[in-house]
Design a protein around this motif. Structure first.
Motif, PDB file in Angstrom:
ATOM      1  N   ASN A 328       0.853  -1.186   0.000  1.00  0.00           N
ATOM      2  CA  ASN A 328       0.000   0.000   0.000  1.00  0.00           C
ATOM      3  C   ASN A 328       0.894   1.243   0.000  1.00  0.00           C
ATOM      4  N   GLY A 329       0.762   2.070  -1.030  1.00  0.00           N
ATOM      5  CA  GLY A 329       1.611   3.247  -1.181  1.00  0.00           C
ATOM      6  C   GLY A 329       1.292   4.367  -0.221  1.00  0.00           C
ATOM      7  N   ARG A 330       0.295   4.172   0.638  1.00  0.00           N
ATOM      8  CA  ARG A 330      -0.051   5.172   1.663  1.00  0.00           C
ATOM      9  C   ARG A 330       0.327   4.704   3.060  1.00  0.00           C
ATOM     10  N   THR A 331       0.151   3.393   3.333  1.00  0.00           N
ATOM     11  CA  THR A 331       0.352   2.895   4.700  1.00  0.00           C
ATOM     12  C   THR A 331       1.566   1.986   4.837  1.00  0.00           C
ATOM     13  N   GLY A 332       2.086   1.449   3.717  1.00  0.00           N
ATOM     14  CA  GLY A 332       3.206   0.522   3.795  1.00  0.00           C
ATOM     15  C   GLY A 332       2.798  -0.903   4.115  1.00  0.00           C
ATOM     16  N   ARG A 333       1.511  -1.199   4.110  1.00  0.00           N
ATOM     17  CA  ARG A 333       1.055  -2.556   4.388  1.00  0.00           C
ATOM     18  C   ARG A 333       1.445  -3.485   3.249  1.00  0.00           C
ATOM     19  N   VAL A 334       1.975  -4.676   3.574  1.00  0.00           N
ATOM     20  CA  VAL A 334       2.542  -5.591   2.590  1.00  0.00           C
ATOM     21  C   VAL A 334       1.663  -6.829   2.425  1.00  0.00           C
ATOM     22  N   GLN A 335       1.506  -7.264   1.196  1.00  0.00           N
ATOM     23  CA  GLN A 335       0.907  -8.546   0.879  1.00  0.00           C
ATOM     24  C   GLN A 335       1.739  -9.164  -0.233  1.00  0.00           C
ATOM     25  N   GLY A 336       1.709 -10.488  -0.336  1.00  0.00           N
ATOM     26  CA  GLY A 336       2.497 -11.076  -1.404  1.00  0.00           C
ATOM     27  C   GLY A 336       2.326 -12.568  -1.528  1.00  0.00           C
ATOM     28  N   GLU A 337       2.910 -13.071  -2.593  1.00  0.00           N
ATOM     29  CA  GLU A 337       2.985 -14.505  -2.842  1.00  0.00           C
ATOM     30  C   GLU A 337       4.394 -14.947  -2.491  1.00  0.00           C
ATOM     31  N   ARG A 338       4.520 -16.201  -2.066  1.00  0.00           N
ATOM     32  CA  ARG A 338       5.840 -16.663  -1.683  1.00  0.00           C
ATOM     33  C   ARG A 338       6.008 -18.139  -2.045  1.00  0.00           C
ATOM     34  N   PRO A 339       7.230 -18.512  -2.500  1.00  0.00           N
ATOM     35  CA  PRO A 339       7.526 -19.929  -2.678  1.00  0.00           C
ATOM     36  C   PRO A 339       7.977 -20.537  -1.362  1.00  0.00           C
ATOM     37  N   TYR A 340       7.967 -21.859  -1.282  1.00  0.00           N
ATOM     38  CA  TYR A 340       8.442 -22.577  -0.105  1.00  0.00           C
ATOM     39  C   TYR A 340       9.703 -23.355  -0.471  1.00  0.00           C
ATOM     40  N   SER A 341      10.614 -23.414   0.476  1.00  0.00           N
ATOM     41  CA  SER A 341      11.842 -24.176   0.286  1.00  0.00           C
ATOM     42  C   SER A 341      11.580 -25.626   0.675  1.00  0.00           C
ATOM     43  N   ALA A 342      11.650 -26.537  -0.306  1.00  0.00           N
ATOM     44  CA  ALA A 342      11.358 -27.941  -0.040  1.00  0.00           C
ATOM     45  C   ALA A 342      12.352 -28.544   0.949  1.00  0.00           C
ATOM     46  N   TRP A 343      13.640 -28.168   0.812  1.00  0.00           N
ATOM     47  CA  TRP A 343      14.629 -28.780   1.711  1.00  0.00           C
ATOM     48  C   TRP A 343      14.475 -28.277   3.127  1.00  0.00           C
ATOM     49  N   LYS A 344      14.037 -27.006   3.308  1.00  0.00           N
ATOM     50  CA  LYS A 344      13.805 -26.489   4.663  1.00  0.00           C
ATOM     51  C   LYS A 344      12.622 -27.207   5.311  1.00  0.00           C
ATOM     52  N   ILE A 345      11.579 -27.454   4.538  1.00  0.00           N
ATOM     53  CA  ILE A 345      10.423 -28.169   5.077  1.00  0.00           C
ATOM     54  C   ILE A 345      10.825 -29.594   5.443  1.00  0.00           C
ATOM     55  N   ALA A 346      11.600 -30.261   4.548  1.00  0.00           N
ATOM     56  CA  ALA A 346      12.043 -31.635   4.824  1.00  0.00           C
ATOM     57  C   ALA A 346      12.920 -31.682   6.070  1.00  0.00           C
ATOM     58  N   PHE A 347      13.817 -30.685   6.201  1.00  0.00           N
ATOM     59  CA  PHE A 347      14.703 -30.643   7.371  1.00  0.00           C
ATOM     60  C   PHE A 347      13.885 -30.466   8.649  1.00  0.00           C
ATOM     61  N   ALA A 348      12.865 -29.589   8.595  1.00  0.00           N
ATOM     62  CA  ALA A 348      12.030 -29.361   9.775  1.00  0.00           C
ATOM     63  C   ALA A 348      11.272 -30.630  10.154  1.00  0.00           C
ATOM     64  N   VAL A 349      10.790 -31.370   9.138  1.00  0.00           N
ATOM     65  CA  VAL A 349      10.075 -32.617   9.417  1.00  0.00           C
ATOM     66  C   VAL A 349      11.011 -33.622  10.080  1.00  0.00           C
ATOM     67  N   ILE A 350      12.254 -33.731   9.566  1.00  0.00           N
ATOM     68  CA  ILE A 350      13.222 -34.674  10.146  1.00  0.00           C
ATOM     69  C   ILE A 350      13.545 -34.295  11.583  1.00  0.00           C
ATOM     70  N   VAL A 351      13.786 -33.011  11.821  1.00  0.00           N
ATOM     71  CA  VAL A 351      14.075 -32.550  13.178  1.00  0.00           C
ATOM     72  C   VAL A 351      12.901 -32.864  14.097  1.00  0.00           C
ATOM     73  N   GLY A 352      11.672 -32.640  13.616  1.00  0.00           N
ATOM     74  CA  GLY A 352      10.497 -32.932  14.426  1.00  0.00           C
ATOM     75  C   GLY A 352      10.394 -34.406  14.771  1.00  0.00           C
TER      76      GLY A 352
END
Length: 367
Positions: A328-352
């Motif tokens: 938002n060019g008035r308030t600075g509020r952010v929205q967006g799309e984002r990809p996910y890192s497959a290896w980070k998710i896999a690492f988190a699952v292994i740690v869990g």
């Protein structure tokens, strides 16, 4: 003979000191020259007491707006997302600001109703970059390349996004039923014993009436280039701060041509109005419960405005897909799309799993 068309509008803002292009500075609200440092104030086009004027909806649908309310601008259409964005005449190839697709600028034109007002940018590019970095820094499982993208200071484009606003007076006659709750005692068997409980019942009676509401500035996005979920999440917009449209505010920024036509925009506005009217009807019926079987709405005095709202946009490609950030060019509020890192998710699952197995082993040993 065919009607004479409005001339193609070319917005150029030369510095009166060196001739270079000026840009609108959100921090100061002035036009500034990055080449020589000259500052020029934006002239007032109207009295401060003059509000942004509405246009008659019926006249627009019947193509009876004055020619002064119509303009024709040069635009380039993105072959991927369909965005129609104004570009400077000296730019021949660039990226679409909405999806990062390479665009070769052409000579297409867009004949449209002129904007009546806009909200000038008040968040500058340094502030919006920091807002984007803060947002990215809070994302879980984001690829490292995404945060590197932010650290490198990827350019964000300031885009004036088109919207419609609608005003209308409504009167609605309704037929329904009002439900008033009451309780009766009843003997029931519970836990092997007879007990007295209170049972809720509803007494219904017919209800009719009329509600009226004036709708002011029902806002409808007139672009299809961004996901509506993103733009909705940028709200609220301080529409009380609308300035009468002046091309000076566009200096250094781009403006998107509307893709949602006026009549289609009003259909969306009517959906919003109908939902508000239904809420008013239920409130007018009162009681504990309401059933509405029919609402007949008369709508009059419909007016509209084409306005431009400021959005910072950044788009980039990751693994062949486009991702966007909007601010938002008035308030600075952010929205967006984002990809996910497959290896980070896999690492988190292994740690869990390791933590769960460790806890289970320790519990079994101490049992």
């Amino acid at each position: 003979m065919p009607p004479e068309t409005a001339p193609i509008t070319a917005h150029r803002f030369p510095c009166d000191a060196c001739g270079s292009d000026l840009r609108f500075d959100p921090a100061s609200g002035d036009l500034v020259c990055d080449h020589c440092g000259n500052v020029q104030a934006i002239g007032s086009s109207a009295s401060p007491f003059v509000q942004v004027r509405e246009l008659d909806f019926a006249a627009a649908l019947n193509a009876q707006l004055p020619e002064a309310e119509i303009e024709e601008t040069r635009v380039s259409q993105c072959p991927n997302c369909g965005a129609q964005v104004e570009f400077d005449p000296d730019i021949h190839a660039t990226e679409c600001p909405f999806c990062a697709t390479p665009v070769v600028t052409g000579t297409g034109t867009h004949r449209h109703i002129k904007p009546r007002g806009l909200l000038p940018f008040s968040v500058d590019d340094s502030q919006v970059h920091q807002a984007m970095m803060d947002w990215l820094g809070g994302l879980w499982f984001a690829p490292n390349g995404l945060k590197e993208y932010a650290r490198k200071g990827r350019r964000m484009d300031g885009i004036y996004v088109p919207y419609w606003t609608f005003d209308a007076q409504t009167q609605s006659d309704y037929i329904g039923q009002r439900g008033d709750d009451y309780f009766v005692s009843k003997r029931v068997m519970r836990d092997g014993k007879m007990r007295t409980v209170q049972v809720r019942k509803t007494r219904w009676r017919r209800a009719t009436g009329r509600v009226a509401r004036f709708f002011d500035d029902v806002l409808v996005l007139a672009s299809t280039s961004l996901p509506k979920t993103h733009t909705d999440a940028l709200e609220p917009w301080d529409l009380s701060g609308l300035e009468p449209y002046q091309p000076d505010y566009l200096a250094g920024f781009r403006a998107e041509a509307y893709q949602v036509e006026l009549q289609d925009g009003f259909a969306q506005a009517r959906s919003h109005m109908d939902a508000m009217i239904l809420r008013d009807v239920k409130f007018d019926i009162g009681g504990d419960r309401q059933q509405v079987s029919d609402v007949q709405t008369r709508i009059s005095d419909v007016t509209f405005k084409h306005i431009l709202l400021p959005v910072w946009v950044a788009a980039y490609k990751y693994n062949g897909q486009s991702y966007r950030f909007v601010v938002n060019g008035r308030t600075g509020r952010v929205q967006g799309e984002r990809p996910y890192s497959a290896w980070k998710i896999a690492f988190a699952v292994i740690v869990g799993l390791v933590v769960a197995l460790t806890v289970g082993y320790l519990y079994a040993m101490n049992a």
